[in-house]
Design a protein around this motif. Structure first.
Motif, PDB file in Angstrom:
ATOM      1  N   VAL A  30       2.522  -7.705   0.767  1.00 41.57           N
ATOM      2  CA  VAL A  30       2.065  -8.621  -0.443  1.00 41.57           C
ATOM      3  C   VAL A  30       2.996  -8.262  -1.656  1.00 41.57           C
ATOM      4  N   ASP A  31       2.920  -9.178  -2.725  1.00 35.73           N
ATOM      5  CA  ASP A  31       3.711  -8.629  -3.952  1.00 35.73           C
ATOM      6  C   ASP A  31       2.908  -7.884  -4.956  1.00 35.73           C
ATOM      7  N   ASP A  32       1.723  -7.997  -4.891  1.00 32.68           N
ATOM      8  CA  ASP A  32       0.524  -7.233  -5.667  1.00 32.68           C
ATOM      9  C   ASP A  32      -0.714  -7.675  -5.219  1.00 32.68           C
ATOM     10  N   PHE A  33      -1.590  -6.649  -5.527  1.00 31.26           N
ATOM     11  CA  PHE A  33      -2.972  -6.784  -4.865  1.00 31.26           C
ATOM     12  C   PHE A  33      -3.840  -6.139  -6.069  1.00 31.26           C
ATOM     13  N   GLU A  34      -5.305  -6.708  -5.545  1.00 30.81           N
ATOM     14  CA  GLU A  34      -6.456  -6.100  -6.331  1.00 30.81           C
ATOM     15  C   GLU A  34      -7.509  -5.552  -5.450  1.00 30.81           C
ATOM     16  N   THR A  35      -8.076  -4.454  -5.693  1.00 25.72           N
ATOM     17  CA  THR A  35      -8.834  -3.623  -4.997  1.00 25.72           C
ATOM     18  C   THR A  35      -8.530  -3.533  -3.352  1.00 25.72           C
ATOM     19  N   PRO A  36      -7.483  -2.644  -3.103  1.00 22.62           N
ATOM     20  CA  PRO A  36      -7.245  -2.214  -1.893  1.00 22.62           C
ATOM     21  C   PRO A  36      -7.948  -1.409  -1.112  1.00 22.62           C
ATOM     22  N   ILE A  37      -8.435  -1.728  -0.022  1.00 23.76           N
ATOM     23  CA  ILE A  37      -9.583  -0.566   0.745  1.00 23.76           C
ATOM     24  C   ILE A  37      -8.871  -0.512   2.119  1.00 23.76           C
ATOM     25  N   PRO A  38      -8.628   0.572   2.507  1.00 19.86           N
ATOM     26  CA  PRO A  38      -8.355   0.757   4.033  1.00 19.86           C
ATOM     27  C   PRO A  38      -9.443   0.730   5.009  1.00 19.86           C
ATOM     28  N   VAL A  39      -9.372  -0.054   5.996  1.00 14.85           N
ATOM     29  CA  VAL A  39     -10.368  -0.405   6.876  1.00 14.85           C
ATOM     30  C   VAL A  39     -10.131   0.094   8.235  1.00 14.85           C
ATOM     31  N   ILE A  40      -8.678   0.102   8.520  1.00  9.01           N
ATOM     32  CA  ILE A  40      -8.353   0.633   9.798  1.00  9.01           C
ATOM     33  C   ILE A  40      -6.886   1.085   9.601  1.00  9.01           C
ATOM     34  N   ARG A  41      -6.325   2.044  10.612  1.00  8.82           N
ATOM     35  CA  ARG A  41      -5.502   2.857  10.207  1.00  8.82           C
ATOM     36  C   ARG A  41      -3.883   2.050   9.882  1.00  8.82           C
ATOM     37  N   ASP A  42      -3.956   0.940  10.267  1.00 11.22           N
ATOM     38  CA  ASP A  42      -2.649   0.219   9.882  1.00 11.22           C
ATOM     39  C   ASP A  42      -2.824  -1.172   9.073  1.00 11.22           C
ATOM     40  N   LYS A  43      -4.090  -1.127   8.706  1.00 14.33           N
ATOM     41  CA  LYS A  43      -4.368  -2.579   7.773  1.00 14.33           C
ATOM     42  C   LYS A  43      -5.416  -2.275   6.649  1.00 14.33           C
ATOM     43  N   PHE A  44      -5.418  -2.867   5.406  1.00 15.38           N
ATOM     44  CA  PHE A  44      -6.210  -2.753   4.441  1.00 15.38           C
ATOM     45  C   PHE A  44      -6.875  -4.106   3.896  1.00 15.38           C
TER      46      PHE A  44
END
Length: 445
Positions: free
Chosen positions: A342-356
């Motif tokens: 992604v180019d920019d994001f809002e409120t990222p939350i890691p939910v699994i080791r290789d995806k948020f």
């Protein structure tokens, strides 16, 4: 000159409350807040007045930190005079939070925040925060004193944002034990003078913290019940319909983007020309083209498709096996949109080791769309306010982003949608830190 309200007691926590001398109502209020809190030793600190309120606040804060440094205090608690304790405060909760803060080697612990960019729970009560506002109850620990005192504060700076910039070890207590009392005016931030603005800011922050906890809970259950090991060799002949968006005025050589997919049989590549529609509003061309793509996917009975910008580049993290794994796991997690980057994001939350999970993102050069979102896209009503960020935020909350990214842009500031975005390195650095916090937390993904 500091004015001590309570007698000195080594067993009490030092609280320094900042107050403009002329704000006697605020002084009475803050004294009242601590009048029945025997665990604190309150000192009133006359605020340094400056034509720029934020500078006066910072100078006063530094004076308190310098006192902590000179007296070798393990920490100082700095309060603004609009601080008020919530019903969630208790001496035991504060004591436990301070013990956890010491254990995590924090720089700053906040009693509550009026705004934040990203948070992640590290214990049942403590949340790491990336950037925040709200200094009404702030614990600053000894190891952070020197860095604050050696910092150059500019006219355009704000004290809370400055602390965010200086440290990646800032946390807040939740439920909040402190909020700001609304006096109807602000001595530092003029926009906070709007009616009920302060109350609404803290309310919004609470909702965002709760939403983050719900996201983590949702994915934890999904991972426990639905994510199952797959024999990826069974998908050896898998080929995904992949639509490359190509704009007429794009100077990039079409052969370059095609070379990215050369020899990669996991992609069934189709070149799609972007619609020419209202040159002053290029987003409309994107949505019209996306609608055409999704309709074609429905006609062909596709369960999943990929939409790719013509300046997409695969990163070294990409492989056929990893793509298949991500697509299958995304389906198991009820994902509607899966981004390769992604180019920019809002409120990222890691939910699994290789995806948020992400609340929203501005755009992505490589998007996997699942069948479950096709109908919503086809029902899309185009209007002038329909930016990519608005669309992807509103169409579904089930959005995941692969990390490390498997896709970036060839030129990050010359995307089809004409947006200005942070560098790939900046974004990756932020996300690495968030993942480190998640890994070290007591609330594992």
């Amino acid at each position: 000159m500091f004015f001590r309200i309570k007698s000195n007691d080594v067993d009490k926590s030092n609280v320094f409350a900042i107050n403009l001398v002329k704000r006697t109502d605020r002084r009475e209020s803050i004294i009242s807040e601590f009048s029945d809190k025997e665990e604190f030793q309150l000192t009133i600190v006359p605020a340094i007045e400056h034509q720029v309120g934020a500078i006066g606040l910072w100078q006063t804060l530094c004076g308190i930190v310098r006192k902590g440094y000179e007296e070798d205090l393990e920490y100082v608690i700095i309060c603004e005079d609009d601080h008020t304790f919530t019903s969630h405060y208790s001496p035991l909760i504060f004591q436990k939070s301070m013990a956890d803060a010491m254990n995590f080697q924090m720089d700053v612990l906040l009693g509550g925040v009026s705004w934040f960019s990203t948070c992640f729970p590290v214990t049942q009560r403590l949340n790491w925060v990336e950037k925040f506002s709200g200094l009404q109850f702030t614990v600053i620990f000894k190891k952070f004193y020197t860095k604050i005192l050696n910092t150059n504060f500019q006219d355009s700076d704000a004290a809370d944002y400055k602390l965010s910039f200086l440290s990646d070890q800032i946390y807040f207590i939740y439920p909040f034990i402190s909020v700001q009392k609304d006096f109807g005016y602000s001595d530092v931030t003029l926009k906070n003078n709007a009616k009920k603005r302060i109350v609404n800011l803290f309310k919004d922050s609470c909702e965002l913290v709760n939403a983050a906890k719900q996201v983590l809970s949702f994915y934890k259950k999904k991972i426990e019940t639905q994510v199952k090991h797959q024999v990826l060799a069974d998908f050896d002949k898998m080929s995904v319909s992949t639509y490359i968006l190509n704009s007429k005025d794009c100077k990039r050589n079409l052969s370059r983007i095609l070379s990215q997919f050369e020899g990669r049989s996991e992609f069934d590549v189709r070149i799609i020309k972007l619609y020419e529609h209202e040159p002053t509003n290029p987003e409309n061309a994107y949505w019209l083209t996306l609608n055409k793509i999704v309709q074609q996917a429905c006609d062909e009975g596709d369960d999943v498709i990929i939409v790719c910008d013509d300046n997409h580049l695969f990163t070294k993290e990409y492989s056929r096996i990893s793509l298949i794994k991500h697509i299958i796991e995304g389906h198991q997690l009820d994902t509607k949109i899966l981004c390769g980057g992604v180019d920019d994001f809002e409120t990222p939350i890691p939910v699994i080791r290789d995806k948020f999970w992400v609340k929203s993102f501005k755009s992505s050069p490589f998007i996997v769309l699942y069948k479950s979102v096709f109908e919503k896209i086809l029902k899309l009503t185009i209007n002038k306010n329909l930016t990519p960020e608005n669309f992807f935020r509103e169409i579904t909350s089930n959005k995941l982003v692969i990390f490390p990214f498997i896709s970036i842009r060839e030129d990050s500031n010359k995307a089809n949608l004409k947006i200005i975005i942070p560098s790939h390195e900046t974004i990756s650095s932020r996300l690495k830190k968030i993942y480190q916090i998640a890994e070290s937390s007591k609330i594992s993904f």
